[in-house]
Write an enzyme that holds these catalytic residues in place. Structure first.
Site, PDB file in Angstrom:
ATOM      1  N   GLY A 133       0.692  -1.315   0.027  1.00 55.32           N
ATOM      2  CA  GLY A 133      -0.206   0.064   0.095  1.00 55.32           C
ATOM      3  C   GLY A 133       0.751   1.152  -0.031  1.00 55.32           C
ATOM      4  CG  PHE A 150      -0.617   9.049  -5.259  1.00 59.49           C
ATOM      5  CD1 PHE A 150       0.686   9.161  -4.841  1.00 59.49           C
ATOM      6  CD2 PHE A 150      -1.448   9.636  -4.136  1.00 59.49           C
ATOM      7  CE1 PHE A 150       1.394  10.100  -4.056  1.00 59.49           C
ATOM      8  CE2 PHE A 150      -0.828  10.365  -3.017  1.00 59.49           C
ATOM      9  CZ  PHE A 150       0.518  10.533  -2.968  1.00 59.49           C
ATOM     10  CD1 TRP A 200      -1.742   1.268  -6.133  1.00 57.78           C
ATOM     11  CD2 TRP A 200      -2.073   3.073  -4.576  1.00 57.78           C
ATOM     12  NE1 TRP A 200      -2.534   2.037  -6.648  1.00 57.78           N
ATOM     13  CE2 TRP A 200      -2.982   3.210  -5.813  1.00 57.78           C
ATOM     14  CE3 TRP A 200      -1.956   4.049  -3.736  1.00 57.78           C
ATOM     15  CZ2 TRP A 200      -3.954   4.425  -6.023  1.00 57.78           C
ATOM     16  CZ3 TRP A 200      -3.125   5.257  -4.018  1.00 57.78           C
ATOM     17  CH2 TRP A 200      -3.860   5.106  -4.947  1.00 57.78           C
ATOM     18  CG  HIS A 201      -0.064   6.033  -1.346  1.00 58.93           C
ATOM     19  ND1 HIS A 201      -0.490   4.865  -0.859  1.00 58.93           N
ATOM     20  CD2 HIS A 201      -0.957   7.101  -1.159  1.00 58.93           C
ATOM     21  CE1 HIS A 201      -1.605   4.875  -0.522  1.00 58.93           C
ATOM     22  NE2 HIS A 201      -1.888   6.075  -0.641  1.00 58.93           N
ATOM     23  N   GLY A 202       4.013   5.476  -4.233  1.00 58.89           N
ATOM     24  CA  GLY A 202       4.935   6.203  -4.872  1.00 58.89           C
ATOM     25  C   GLY A 202       6.402   5.423  -4.616  1.00 58.89           C
TER      26      GLY A 202
END
Length: 592
Positions: free
Chosen positions: A379, A592, A382-384
């Site tokens: 997770g 994102f 996923w954001h960066g």
């Protein structure tokens, strides 16, 4: 000519935002066009597909071709999977995942993986040309991934018409910042006739105004007038200012993201479509686990269904569990560049694995926690493409795992453990002084005080459920806000230099917050930023209102006579735009 260039051209410096008058002019034309075709379902879907592609072009330029490719490829994959035998179904499903994640990894993680490769093999590869990240690529990639996987699992029939499927993937209200819409929720709506009652019209307008207020009054105002200043130069501000910037940032990122979702829900509702709820008052959460059931719900459920459960969930560990634990451990070691970190990481990993092997009665719980931890690490990624996002995800994972262990202990065991940890932290802080030990010492001491109070309450049979709830809410809010130090530090950075810049920002803020404070300046800071702190406090109070009151005033607004609703909406818009900053701020989750 300049007018038409502005209307139909792409300007990277001015993506199409919900907060622009241009967008509302665009939506007015879309809504007018929709009234002409709303009774012809296929024509309606084709019309909205076309305007959605135009919307994405105005937001990301020629990357609209990438969106079109993703639509076409996944439509083909799903159709072929539905017709194939079991062996070819699996092959096609894996191929679709490879294609989707391959595109995502190139645009989002190329720098990150290049750094890891260079650290691992001592090479000096570099990416010469800057890779521009297409807006919303993570959202529409996860959406198409879940669609193909659901077709493979037999949960949904594939969409036969590519124009209908393209509309589902590209629906512009939620395209660039979510929520992540499942095919099982949205595809059935493709074939339903247009419907919008008077009540739902009012509710849609309420969500739009609510979202604009969150974005402009709360998010943008707090960012421009306080948060950005501190995060850009944390060493120029006191420990108190750095701490308040973290707390206020939690309100900013919530108001920004949930504000976008509110507007998206309202706009979609006006067009006769319903998007899933993405937030449920997350700062009412009494623990980290409950927080992630309230925050970015569409992503949390996606990770649960397509990552956590396939890893083994709460049943057991799989090959993927051990493989990815090893990968993340290696990434942490390589990016830290420290043999001490390497030793600690592998010692902890080895101890956990051995514990699971030789203590069978604890095995299932250990493997469940490993799968949870992995899910939160993914997770974060996923954001960066930054080590700081992995740290942020890892801290949230630790928060969930620790809470799951903590809640099973008796009050006496909790008191003993937190007292022991507090003394250990204070001991380390005394002989190896660092700001981080000061922060941890204060945190464990506060938790310890709360545990003592609860222990005394248990002895004297005193119950105060409201106090327990309030204590849990405050602790969770502070913990989540602290983890956001790493989240905010990694945002809006060039991926080529994100790791180092973000780490410096995070380290400097920890140094300021955990260093010596000059309490004499706190009144002056409060006076200087009193407007910011008042807006923040009002935002938190509204957020903490019981849901029944929110439903009540939402319904009252929705059923107002039309002329009264129009007057109120006009007044609200007038107030909102008094807070508009010189430059409109892009939504945080666009990156994102």
């Amino acid at each position: 000519m300049e007018f038409f260039k502005y209307i139909f051209g792409f300007d990277a410096g001015e993506p199409l935002l919900f907060t622009q008058f241009y967008f509302w002019g665009f939506f007015a034309l879309v809504f007018a066009g929709l009234t002409l075709v709303k009774d012809k379902i296929l024509m309606r879907n084709v019309f909205l597909f076309a305007v959605s592609l135009f919307f994405y072009y105005k937001t990301s330029g020629l990357f609209v071709a990438l969106l079109a490719f993703s639509i076409f490829a996944n439509w083909i994959f799903a159709i072929e999977i539905s017709k194939a035998n079991e062996t070819w179904k699996k092959v096609l499903m894996v191929l679709s995942v490879v294609v989707d994640l391959g595109i995502l990894c190139y645009f989002k993680y190329a720098y990150f993986f290049t750094d890891i490769t260079n650290s691992l093999f001592g090479t000096h590869y570099s990416i010469v040309e800057q890779i521009i990240l297409p807006v919303g690529i993570s959202f529409f990639t996860f959406q198409t991934l879940s669609y193909v996987i659901d077709v493979y699992r037999g949960r949904i029939e594939p969409v036969k018409n590519i124009l209908n499927f393209g509309f589902y993937v590209s629906f512009f209200p939620q395209l660039v910042a979510g929520p992540i819409v499942r095919a099982t929720d949205f595809v059935p709506q493709l074939y339903k006739p247009y419907s919008l009652t008077r009540k739902y019209f009012g509710i849609a307008v309420f969500w739009i105004l609510n979202g604009l207020a969150k974005k402009i009054i709360l998010s943008d105002y707090l960012a421009v007038n306080f948060i950005d200043r501190v995060f850009n130069s944390p060493l120029l501000f006191s420990g108190f200012e750095n701490l308040m910037a973290l707390l206020v940032y939690s309100m900013q990122v919530y108001a920004d993201f949930s504000g976008y979702t509110d507007i998206a829900i309202g706009v979609a509702m006006l067009m006769g479509f319903y998007l899933p709820k993405n937030f449920n008052s997350p700062y009412k959460a009494t623990n980290c686990s409950n927080f992630w059931k309230r925050w970015h719900i569409s992503l949390s459920k996606w990770l649960q269904d397509y990552l956590y459960i396939p890893l083994g969930g709460n049943r057991n560990a799989t090959f993927g569990t051990f493989f990815w634990i090893t990968m993340f451990a290696m990434i942490g070691v390589l990016l830290s560049g420290s043999w001490i970190v390497a030793g600690i990481v592998f010692a902890i990993a080895g101890a956990i694995v051995l514990w699971g092997v030789f203590v069978p009665e604890k095995r299932q719980r250990i493997f469940t926690n490993l799968n949870l931890m992995l899910t939160m690490l993914f997770g974060g990624m996923w954001h960066g493409a930054s080590f700081n996002f992995i740290i942020w995800g890892g801290l949230n994972g630790i928060g969930i795992v620790v809470y799951k262990i903590w809640k099973k202990w008796s009050v006496g065991t909790k008191l003993f453990c937190i007292t022991l940890v507090t003394f250990i932290v204070m001991f380390i802080g005394k002989y190896a002084p660092q700001p981080i030990w000061n922060l941890l010492g204060v945190w464990t001491a506060i938790v310890g005080i709360g545990t003592v109070i609860k222990y005394l309450g248990a002895i004297f049979n005193l119950k105060a459920d409201w106090l327990d709830t309030a204590w849990g809410v405050v602790q969770t809010f502070f913990f989540i806000s602290f983890t956001r130090l790493f989240f905010r530090a990694s945002s809006n950075l060039d991926p080529a230099s994100a790791n180092q810049e973000a780490w410096e920002t995070a380290k400097n803020m920890v140094g300021q917050i955990g260093g010596a404070w000059n309490s004499a300046i706190i009144p002056d800071v409060c006076l200087a930023y009193w407007k910011v702190f008042v807006v923040f406090a009002i935002g938190m109070v509204i957020h903490w209102l019981p849901e029944k009151y929110k439903r009540r005033y939402r319904y009252m607004f929705a059923v107002m006579p039309m002329w009264v609703l129009a007057l109120v909406a006009t007044g609200v818009i007038f107030v909102i735009y008094q807070f508009v900053t010189a430059d409109l701020q892009a939504f945080i989750y666009f990156q994102f």
